[in-house]
Design a protein around this motif. Sequence first.
Motif, PDB file in Angstrom:
ATOM      1  N   ARG A 108      -7.844 -18.769 -33.944  1.00  0.00           N
ATOM      2  CA  ARG A 108      -7.568 -17.704 -32.977  1.00  0.00           C
ATOM      3  C   ARG A 108      -7.082 -16.476 -33.717  1.00  0.00           C
ATOM      4  N   ASP A 148     -12.322 -19.059 -31.727  1.00  0.00           N
ATOM      5  CA  ASP A 148     -13.659 -19.424 -32.205  1.00  0.00           C
ATOM      6  C   ASP A 148     -13.917 -20.909 -31.998  1.00  0.00           C
ATOM      7  N   GLU A 149     -15.141 -21.323 -32.295  1.00  0.00           N
ATOM      8  CA  GLU A 149     -15.550 -22.711 -32.036  1.00  0.00           C
ATOM      9  C   GLU A 149     -14.789 -23.736 -32.873  1.00  0.00           C
ATOM     10  N   SER A 150     -14.200 -23.310 -33.974  1.00  0.00           N
ATOM     11  CA  SER A 150     -13.437 -24.241 -34.812  1.00  0.00           C
ATOM     12  C   SER A 150     -11.976 -24.322 -34.384  1.00  0.00           C
ATOM     13  N   GLY A 151     -11.599 -23.542 -33.357  1.00  0.00           N
ATOM     14  CA  GLY A 151     -10.218 -23.572 -32.867  1.00  0.00           C
ATOM     15  C   GLY A 151      -9.344 -22.481 -33.461  1.00  0.00           C
ATOM     16  N   THR A 196      -8.826 -18.161 -20.663  1.00  0.00           N
ATOM     17  CA  THR A 196     -10.055 -17.490 -21.071  1.00  0.00           C
ATOM     18  C   THR A 196     -10.475 -16.495 -19.996  1.00  0.00           C
ATOM     19  N   ARG A 231     -19.842 -16.256 -29.607  1.00  0.00           N
ATOM     20  CA  ARG A 231     -19.438 -17.499 -28.935  1.00  0.00           C
ATOM     21  C   ARG A 231     -17.929 -17.675 -28.836  1.00  0.00           C
ATOM     22  N   CYS A 232     -17.151 -16.687 -29.246  1.00  0.00           N
ATOM     23  CA  CYS A 232     -15.695 -16.782 -29.104  1.00  0.00           C
ATOM     24  C   CYS A 232     -15.306 -16.621 -27.632  1.00  0.00           C
ATOM     25  N   GLU A 233     -14.254 -17.325 -27.241  1.00  0.00           N
ATOM     26  CA  GLU A 233     -13.640 -17.108 -25.942  1.00  0.00           C
ATOM     27  C   GLU A 233     -12.582 -16.035 -26.122  1.00  0.00           C
ATOM     28  N   ARG A 262     -16.338 -14.563 -22.538  1.00  0.00           N
ATOM     29  CA  ARG A 262     -16.944 -15.212 -23.711  1.00  0.00           C
ATOM     30  C   ARG A 262     -17.923 -14.230 -24.330  1.00  0.00           C
TER      31      ARG A 262
END
Length: 188
Positions: free
Chosen positions: A48, A43-46, A7, A81-83, A10
């Motif tokens: 990419r 994203d927060e749900s994994g 990362t 909020r994405c890395e 963010r």
Amino acid sequence: MGDEYITLARVLKTQGRRGEVAVEVHTDVPDRFVEGMRLFALDESGGRRQLKIEELWPHKGHLVLKFAGIDSISDAETLLRCELQVPQAERAELEAGWTYISDLTGCTVFDGDREIGQIEGVEFGAGEAPLLIVRGQAKTPYEIPFAEAYLASVDPAAKQVRMRLPDGMLEINAPLNDEEKREQKGSG
């Protein structure tokens, strides 16, 4: 190791009307971000997805990025909020004595010879130094500044971070015991 990512930033918020986003940078490597650079948004749900930097500029302590194909505020909102990551194989070479923050997760922290616990994460923005979130025997993790003044050595290969913490630092950050919790409730 081929599918591991690092990362670099963010996404904090949308910035402008053409799909720009303001990001919190998590790298000290100068000029790490360049036009045409490929990044992956996690994203927060994994999930990419691949992005390409079209434009970039500094703004109020953050970096503003404009990605190809992200052309509206609603497009940019999908990145909140994405890395922003690169594959581990593409990370920049560091000078001798420098360490990637991402390499610290999973390392054991020692204060002298005393084992404190394992690093489960790193938080930024609480001060000049990032905070190591260290899980020890207590229910609540310690927050220890990753500051050069406290650092004795870092050995990511051995998964060890050795520190010289000031007397009382861990007690200041220590979780409350049951008696202290009762006292706090009574005085509130």
